[in-house]
Design an enzyme around this catalytic site. Structure first.
Site, PDB file in Angstrom:
ATOM      1  N   HIS A  97      -1.902  12.043  -2.373  1.00 27.47           N
ATOM      2  CA  HIS A  97      -1.574  12.248  -3.784  1.00 27.47           C
ATOM      3  C   HIS A  97      -2.249  13.495  -4.355  1.00 27.47           C
ATOM      4  O   HIS A  97      -2.498  13.582  -5.550  1.00 27.47           O
ATOM      5  CB  HIS A  97      -1.980  11.009  -4.607  1.00 27.47           C
ATOM      6  CG  HIS A  97      -1.227   9.783  -4.235  1.00 27.47           C
ATOM      7  ND1 HIS A  97      -1.630   8.515  -4.594  1.00 27.47           N
ATOM      8  CD2 HIS A  97      -0.074   9.615  -3.517  1.00 27.47           C
ATOM      9  CE1 HIS A  97      -0.767   7.625  -4.122  1.00 27.47           C
ATOM     10  NE2 HIS A  97       0.174   8.267  -3.462  1.00 27.47           N
ATOM     11  N   GLU A 112       8.795  12.015   2.312  1.00 27.28           N
ATOM     12  CA  GLU A 112       7.532  12.656   2.687  1.00 27.28           C
ATOM     13  C   GLU A 112       7.620  13.055   4.160  1.00 27.28           C
ATOM     14  O   GLU A 112       7.987  12.241   5.012  1.00 27.28           O
ATOM     15  CB  GLU A 112       6.353  11.704   2.437  1.00 27.28           C
ATOM     16  CG  GLU A 112       6.252  11.299   0.965  1.00 27.28           C
ATOM     17  CD  GLU A 112       5.214  10.219   0.703  1.00 27.28           C
ATOM     18  OE1 GLU A 112       4.360   9.971   1.587  1.00 27.28           O
ATOM     19  OE2 GLU A 112       5.257   9.620  -0.380  1.00 27.28           O
ATOM     20  N   GLU A 144       5.413   4.421   6.105  1.00 28.73           N
ATOM     21  CA  GLU A 144       4.777   5.718   5.867  1.00 28.73           C
ATOM     22  C   GLU A 144       3.367   5.782   6.449  1.00 28.73           C
ATOM     23  O   GLU A 144       2.379   5.813   5.703  1.00 28.73           O
ATOM     24  CB  GLU A 144       4.758   6.043   4.374  1.00 28.73           C
ATOM     25  CG  GLU A 144       4.243   4.949   3.459  1.00 28.73           C
ATOM     26  CD  GLU A 144       4.185   5.398   2.004  1.00 28.73           C
ATOM     27  OE1 GLU A 144       3.636   6.488   1.735  1.00 28.73           O
ATOM     28  OE2 GLU A 144       4.680   4.649   1.150  1.00 28.73           O
TER      29      GLU A 144
END
Length: 405
Positions: free
Chosen positions: A234, A264, A360
Site C-alpha cells: 500500500h 496487481e 494475492e
C-alpha cells in the site's frame, strides 16, 4: 431568525443508482430479518460502506457525522446541510438534513425518526466503526435503550454477492485490466511513478464514465511503485524516475459506486537478474497453486496452510508479508472490509457460491539482499456452485511482464 435543527429538501429528482430498486429492497428485507431475529427495534448505521450498501449514498464526511436509520417500516439517510439534496437524490430512501446552527443536531434528527417507534428500544449499531463520542451521545439520548453490536451480522450479509453485484465487480475487473494495459504503454526509463499512474487512472475513469454515464466518479486510483518503493503493498506513488533493471509493482483500482476491484502485477524494466527471477517465479508458483485451491467448500485457513507449506519448501516463507487474499464488494482504502472472508490462518470461513475473493501472494526481500523488492500477483475469483471464474485476464510472469524499452 429561528433556524431549524433539521429539515427535508427534495431538490431535483431521484437519480439512477448503481443497483435496481429490487436489489435494494432485497438487501433491506434480509437486514430486517436479522433485526427480527435479534429483537432489534432500530438500526443506526454510521459507516460509509454500510450506508452505501443499503441506500446507494456514499458520504463525504469531512469531520461531520452521517448516518442511516432503519426501523421496521422506515429507512432514512441523515446528512449534513453542506451537501444539500445530493444525499436525497443518491439515496434509495428518504433523507433528513441536519444543520450546524446548534450542536448535536445530527442526534436530534435521528431521534425525530425513532421517537414514536417504541418506548423501550433495542438498537443495533456498528461497534467496529462508531466512535466513543457518538456512542456516548446516542446513549444519552436513548437512555432507556439497549445497544447491540451488529457489525458482524452486516458483514456476513455483504459477503454473499447478488447477481447485480457480481456484474459490477466483473466490469471493475475488466476496467482494472485496461488500466494495467495503459500503464505498460507508459513504462520506460526516466518516466516517473506519478506520471505512469496518472495514465492508468485516467484510462479507467473514462471507461467507468462510458459504461456508467449516470454515476458519480470518485476514488479510482493507481499505485505504481518501483525499486525500493515496491516493499509495501500500500505504498503511495512517488515522483521517482524508473531505472533500467527496476522491479515494478503495477496496482490499478477502479472504483464503481463504492465497489472496489484490483489488478496487481510484478514487472521488471528491461531485465530481471537471476536472484530476482528466482524469487518472482517462486511467488508465481504459489499464486498458481492458490488459484487451484480456491473452490466452493474449501476453508480459508486450509488454503493458507497449504500455501505456507509451499512457500517454506521454496525457501521464501520468511519473506511473506500478509494474507493470501480477501473479499470484494463495497469496500475501499477509505472504508469497509469483510474481515470474515480473508485467506488468513485465523479465518475458518468456508467458501461458498457467490462469494468473491482474491488470490494475492506477496513476498518482500529487503534491500541489500539478492532479488530485493516486493513481489505480488493478484487475481479476482467468483465462487460458483461447483467451480470458480477468474475474472482477471491480465497476464503474469517473466514471459509477459519484463518490459523492454
Amino acid at each position: 431568525m429561528e433556524r431549524p435543527d433539521f429539515f427535508t429538501l427534495k431538490n431535483g429528482q431521484k437519480l439512477k443508482l448503481p443497483f435496481s430498486d429490487e436489489e435494494y429492497n432485497k438487501r433491506l428485507k434480509k437486514l430486517r430479518f436479522v433485526m427480527d431475529k435479534k429483537n432489534l427495534d432500530i438500526i443506526i448505521l454510521t459507516s460509509m460502506h454500510n450506508i452505501a450498501y443499503y441506500t446507494g449514498f456514499i458520504y463525504c464526511s469531512f469531520g461531520r457525522p452521517y448516518g442511516c436509520v432503519i426501523t421496521e417500516n422506515k429507512i432514512f439517510t441523515i446528512s449534513a446541510n453542506i451537501d444539500a439534496s445530493q444525499p436525497w437524490r443518491r439515496s434509495h430512501c428518504d433523507n433528513i438534513i441536519y444543520t450546524d446552527w446548534k450542536r448535536d443536531n445530527f442526534f436530534k434528527a435521528i431521534f425525530s425518526i425513532t421517537e414514536k417507534e417504541t418506548s423501550s428500544k433495542s438498537i443495533g449499531i456498528e461497534n467496529d466503526h462508531i466512535t466513543l463520542d457518538v456512542k456516548e451521545k446516542l446513549v444519552s439520548i436513548f437512555n432507556f435503550s439497549i445497544f447491540n453490536d451488529i457489525s458482524k451480522d452486516l458483514m456476513k450479509l455483504r459477503m454473499i454477492k447478488s447477481k447485480e453485484e457480481i456484474e459490477i465487480i466483473k466490469d471493475g475487473a475488466r476496467i482494472a485490466d485496461l488500466g494495467g494495459e495503459e500503464i505498460v504503454k507508459n513504462i520506460r526509463e526516466g518516466n516517473t511513478e506519478l506520471e505512469i499512474a496518472i495514465s492508468g487512472r485516467d484510462k479507467m475513469e473514462r471507461e467507468i464514465a462510458r459504461i456508467y454515464p449516470g454515476a458519480e466518479y470518485m476514488d479510482t486510483w493507481v499505485w505504481f511503485q518501483s525499486g525500493i518503493n515496491t516493499d509495501g503493498a500500500h505504498n503511495p506513488k512517488t515522483n521517482r524516475a524508473l531505472r533500467i533493471g527496476d522491479i515494478l509493482s503495477l496496482n490499478t483500482f477502479p472504483m464503481i459506486s463504492g465497489y472496489y476491484t484490483a489488478l496487481e502485477r510484478t514487472l521488471f524494466l528491461d531485465y530481471a537478474d537471476d536472484a530476482s527471477l528466482k524469487a518472482w517465479e517462486a511467488n508465481i508458483k504459489v499464486h498458481k497453486r492458490g488459484l487451484e485451491l480456491i473452490k466452493p467448500g474449501v476453508k480459508c485457513s486450509d488454503i493458507c496452510r497449504e500455501l505456507n507449506e509451499l512457500f517454506a519448501e521454496l525457501g521464501y516463507l520468511k519473506f511473506r508479508t500478509f494474507g493470501y487474499g480477501h473479499s470484494f464488494g463495497m469496500l475501499s482504502h477509505f472504508y469497509g472490509r469483510e474481515a470474515g472472508l480473508e485467506l488468513r490462518e485465523d479465518i475458518d470461513t468456508v467458501l461458498e457460491e457467490n462469494m468473491v475473493i482474491s488470490m494475492e501472494p506477496m513476498i518482500m526481500i529487503p534491500e541489500g539482499n539478492p532479488g530485493a523488492g516486493g513481489y505480488r500477483e493478484h487475481d479476482i475469483l467468483v465462487i460458483g456452485k461447483i467451480g470458480v471464474e477468474n475474472i482477471t485476464k491480465f497476464p503474469f510472469g517473466p514471459e509477459h511482464n519484463i518490459i523492454r524499452n
